[in-house]
Write a protein that holds these residues in place. Structure first.
Motif, PDB file in Angstrom:
ATOM      1  N   PRO A   8       0.831  -1.213   0.000  1.00 12.13           N
ATOM      2  CA  PRO A   8       0.000   0.000   0.000  1.00 12.13           C
ATOM      3  C   PRO A   8       0.862   1.259   0.000  1.00 12.13           C
ATOM      4  CG  PRO A   8      -0.827  -1.580   1.604  1.00 12.13           C
ATOM      5  CD  PRO A   8       0.483  -2.112   1.121  1.00 12.13           C
ATOM      6  N   LYS A   9       0.473   2.217  -0.846  1.00 14.43           N
ATOM      7  CA  LYS A   9       1.250   3.454  -0.985  1.00 14.43           C
ATOM      8  C   LYS A   9       0.490   4.632  -0.389  1.00 14.43           C
ATOM      9  CE  LYS A   9       1.488   2.546  -5.343  1.00 14.43           C
ATOM     10  NZ  LYS A   9       1.713   2.591  -6.790  1.00 14.43           N
ATOM     11  N   VAL A  10       1.221   5.422   0.405  1.00  8.83           N
ATOM     12  CA  VAL A  10       0.645   6.610   1.027  1.00  8.83           C
ATOM     13  C   VAL A  10       1.462   7.821   0.602  1.00  8.83           C
ATOM     14  CG1 VAL A  10       0.131   7.796   3.193  1.00  8.83           C
ATOM     15  CG2 VAL A  10      -0.217   5.317   3.020  1.00  8.83           C
ATOM     16  N   LEU A  11       0.769   8.844   0.111  1.00  7.20           N
ATOM     17  CA  LEU A  11       1.415  10.107  -0.223  1.00  7.20           C
ATOM     18  C   LEU A  11       1.106  11.103   0.886  1.00  7.20           C
ATOM     19  CD1 LEU A  11       2.989  11.916  -2.151  1.00  7.20           C
ATOM     20  CD2 LEU A  11       0.850  12.392  -3.358  1.00  7.20           C
ATOM     21  N   LEU A  12       2.156  11.543   1.571  1.00  8.28           N
ATOM     22  CA  LEU A  12       2.019  12.491   2.671  1.00  8.28           C
ATOM     23  C   LEU A  12       2.284  13.905   2.182  1.00  8.28           C
ATOM     24  CD1 LEU A  12       3.860  10.792   5.698  1.00  8.28           C
ATOM     25  CD2 LEU A  12       1.416  11.159   5.440  1.00  8.28           C
ATOM     26  N   VAL A  13       1.379  14.809   2.509  1.00  3.26           N
ATOM     27  CA  VAL A  13       1.579  16.227   2.228  1.00  3.26           C
ATOM     28  C   VAL A  13       1.656  16.919   3.589  1.00  3.26           C
ATOM     29  CG1 VAL A  13       0.792  18.246   0.953  1.00  3.26           C
ATOM     30  CG2 VAL A  13       0.176  15.949   0.163  1.00  3.26           C
ATOM     31  N   ILE A  14       2.874  17.054   4.119  1.00  4.29           N
ATOM     32  CA  ILE A  14       3.055  17.538   5.485  1.00  4.29           C
ATOM     33  C   ILE A  14       4.258  18.466   5.560  1.00  4.29           C
ATOM     34  CG2 ILE A  14       2.001  15.539   6.636  1.00  4.29           C
ATOM     35  CD1 ILE A  14       4.818  14.404   6.992  1.00  4.29           C
ATOM     36  N   SER A  15       4.316  19.188   6.660  1.00  3.35           N
ATOM     37  CA  SER A  15       5.473  20.040   6.937  1.00  3.35           C
ATOM     38  C   SER A  15       6.517  19.239   7.699  1.00  3.35           C
ATOM     39  CB  SER A  15       5.036  21.260   7.767  1.00  3.35           C
ATOM     40  OG  SER A  15       4.420  20.827   8.971  1.00  3.35           O
ATOM     41  N   ASP A  16       7.687  19.809   7.865  1.00  2.59           N
ATOM     42  CA  ASP A  16       8.797  19.110   8.512  1.00  2.59           C
ATOM     43  C   ASP A  16       8.465  18.674   9.934  1.00  2.59           C
ATOM     44  OD1 ASP A  16      10.368  19.298   6.291  1.00  2.59           O
ATOM     45  OD2 ASP A  16      11.385  21.145   6.913  1.00  2.59           O
ATOM     46  N   GLU A  17       7.664  19.441  10.635  1.00  9.17           N
ATOM     47  CA  GLU A  17       7.374  19.128  12.033  1.00  9.17           C
ATOM     48  C   GLU A  17       6.557  17.850  12.194  1.00  9.17           C
ATOM     49  OE1 GLU A  17       4.246  21.652  13.943  1.00  9.17           O
ATOM     50  OE2 GLU A  17       4.476  22.826  12.097  1.00  9.17           O
ATOM     51  N   HIS A  18       5.996  17.351  11.118  1.00  4.18           N
ATOM     52  CA  HIS A  18       5.209  16.112  11.194  1.00  4.18           C
ATOM     53  C   HIS A  18       5.894  14.940  10.486  1.00  4.18           C
ATOM     54  CE1 HIS A  18       2.041  19.271  11.742  1.00  4.18           C
ATOM     55  NE2 HIS A  18       1.659  18.429  12.694  1.00  4.18           N
ATOM     56  N   ARG A  19       7.178  15.034  10.268  1.00  3.91           N
ATOM     57  CA  ARG A  19       7.912  13.974   9.563  1.00  3.91           C
ATOM     58  C   ARG A  19       7.881  12.645  10.322  1.00  3.91           C
ATOM     59  NH1 ARG A  19      10.169  14.669   4.215  1.00  3.91           N
ATOM     60  NH2 ARG A  19       9.875  16.884   3.797  1.00  3.91           N
ATOM     61  N   HIS A  20       7.660  12.697  11.612  1.00  4.80           N
ATOM     62  CA  HIS A  20       7.638  11.455  12.397  1.00  4.80           C
ATOM     63  C   HIS A  20       6.509  10.519  11.934  1.00  4.80           C
ATOM     64  CE1 HIS A  20       4.630  13.976  14.383  1.00  4.80           C
ATOM     65  NE2 HIS A  20       4.079  12.853  14.819  1.00  4.80           N
TER      66      HIS A  20
END
Length: 445
Positions: A8-20
């Motif tokens: 399964p593939k997930v594309l994350l659109v987030i800022s650096d603070e949520h990289r965890h």
């Protein structure tokens, strides 16, 4: 063999603070791609084809309205699930992103592990919506995605296209509910031959595909036919099963004998052709399945030649056919399809070329387009000349032509007059009929 089922593939659109979050998703077994802007997500959407999009709502600027519309117009099947991360202190934002078209909104702060399990739940529900109600197998959408993944990522694979013959008449005779039981029985047979690495899908009606290793393709097809033929007669009355046919009723009181339901299987595999798309793989497998239908009873055709196990590569152990056809594309089609039937085929594009070949090579059968000619030497004259040579006189000649004068064709020496256009199934049937007394041991036809 590499895993046929895509991760399964997930594309994350987030800022650096949520990289965890990406770390937690990767640990949960997802393939994760991270971008830091909506524009980058849009540019990668069709290439990546993610199963789920996880977007920080603060990065959209319009509650995700334009992005949701963009995703839904992208024509990706199945459409990616759209999930937004929303600050728990902005309850109105949750409502706005859902109104904009999101499938869900997850409040944060939240542990990466819980986010991963929420995504798993979404993907599980998605999977359940693409399951055949009749057989419990993945449907055409999942099948197409698996084929695309297989073509791109799996190093060793084969695809079998499988369906039932004569099912319509069976349904007319015994009822559609009994026909559904026949389809479920086929599904059970297919499941029984699977290994841990194989993939099986129910595309539609009685249409199935099975993905396996290339070295298992032909043996698996053979075993499927054997197992289905063993249970098939149980779906008939004792009378129909014993006589091996049912009586089909046509219009105006016409009655016809229709064989029992059987299986046709077409197979192809990596390395046999230069496949450029999953659709092309499926089409070739279906073409092979179509050829299998020209055979009697359950059978399979592969685009790897069906030769004797003891003599896998000797050309002189196969029945030889000479195709004399001036059209290059038609001659290539005939050569490929006849070789898939197990024959050794050579091609000549003119009468002089054919005659020169016959001086040093004797085929069992000649397929001649009678309108071929060179320097005044036409197909009619070539036929008469062949029949006048004692060493070649016994060679079967099938004459194909648009000329309606069948008497002229047969009188010139042709053994069979086949008017154009003709169906390949008809050609294969006539070839087998003529060669039946000359089939060599160890050759499968």
């Amino acid at each position: 063999m590499s895993n046929i089922q895509p991760t399964p593939k997930v594309l994350l659109v987030i800022s650096d603070e949520h990289r965890h979050i990406s770390i937690s998703l990767e640990q949960a077994g997802f393939k994760v791609e991270v971008v830091d802007s909506i524009s980058k997500a849009e540019s990668q959407l069709k290439t990546l084809k993610p199963d789920l999009l996880l977007i920080h709502s603060d990065m959209t600027g319009d509650h995700g309205l334009n992005f949701c519309q963009f995703v839904k117009s992208s024509e990706i099947s199945p459409r990616p699930i759209i999930v937004f991360l929303v600050d728990e202190y902005k309850p109105d934002e949750r409502i706005e992103v859902l109104r904009s078209g999101a499938d869900d909104a997850i409040s944060y702060p939240l542990s990466g592990k819980e986010i991963a399990f929420r995504i798993m739940a979404h993907l599980r529900r998605r999977q359940e919506t693409h399951i055949s109600l009749l057989t419990g197998l993945p449907d055409v959408i999942i099948a197409n995605n698996v084929l695309e993944h297989t073509l791109k990522e799996v190093k060793d694979w084969a695809v079998l296209s499988i369906d039932l013959d004569n099912l319509r008449v069976y349904n007319e005779t015994y009822g559609e509910s009994r026909g559904d039981q026949m389809i479920k029985a086929l599904a059970a047979v297919l499941k029984s031959v699977l290994t841990q690495d194989d993939f099986l899908a129910h595309r539609d009606s009685d249409d199935f595909i099975l993905v396996t290793r290339s070295d298992r393709a032909e043996a698996t097809a053979e075993e499927i036919c054997r197992r289905f033929d063993y249970i098939g007669p149980r779906f008939y009355t004792k009378e129909d099963a014993q006589r091996s046919y049912v009586i089909g009723i046509g219009s105006k009181g016409i009655r016809r004998r229709v064989p029992l339901v059987s299986i046709s299987i077409g197979a192809t595999a990596k390395g046999r052709r230069n496949f450029s798309s999953a659709l092309e793989v499926l089409q070739v497998a279906r073409d092979m399945r179509y050829l299998a239908k020209s055979k009697k009873g359950s059978d399979w055709v592969s685009d790897r030649l069906r030769l004797s196990a003891n003599e896998p590569s000797l050309k002189d152990q196969r029945i030889k056919i000479l195709v004399i056809e001036p059209d290059a594309s038609m001659s290539l089609l005939l050569k490929d399809t006849l070789e898939m039937e197990g024959y050794f085929v050579d091609v000549a594009h003119s009468t002089h070329e054919a005659w020169n070949m016959l001086n040093g090579w004797k085929p069992e059968l000649i397929l001649l387009e009678v309108d071929v000619s060179s320097e005044g030497f036409n197909g009619w004259e070539l036929t008469r000349k062949i029949k006048q040579v004692p060493e070649l006189a016994g060679t079967w000649i099938i004459m194909t032509t648009k000329n309606p004068d069948h008497n002229k064709a047969l009188e010139s020496g042709a053994d069979l007059y086949l008017p154009k256009p003709y169906e390949l199934q008809v050609l294969f049937s006539e070839v087998r009929y003529l060669l039946r007394t000359r089939i060599k041991s160890g050759v499968l036809l």
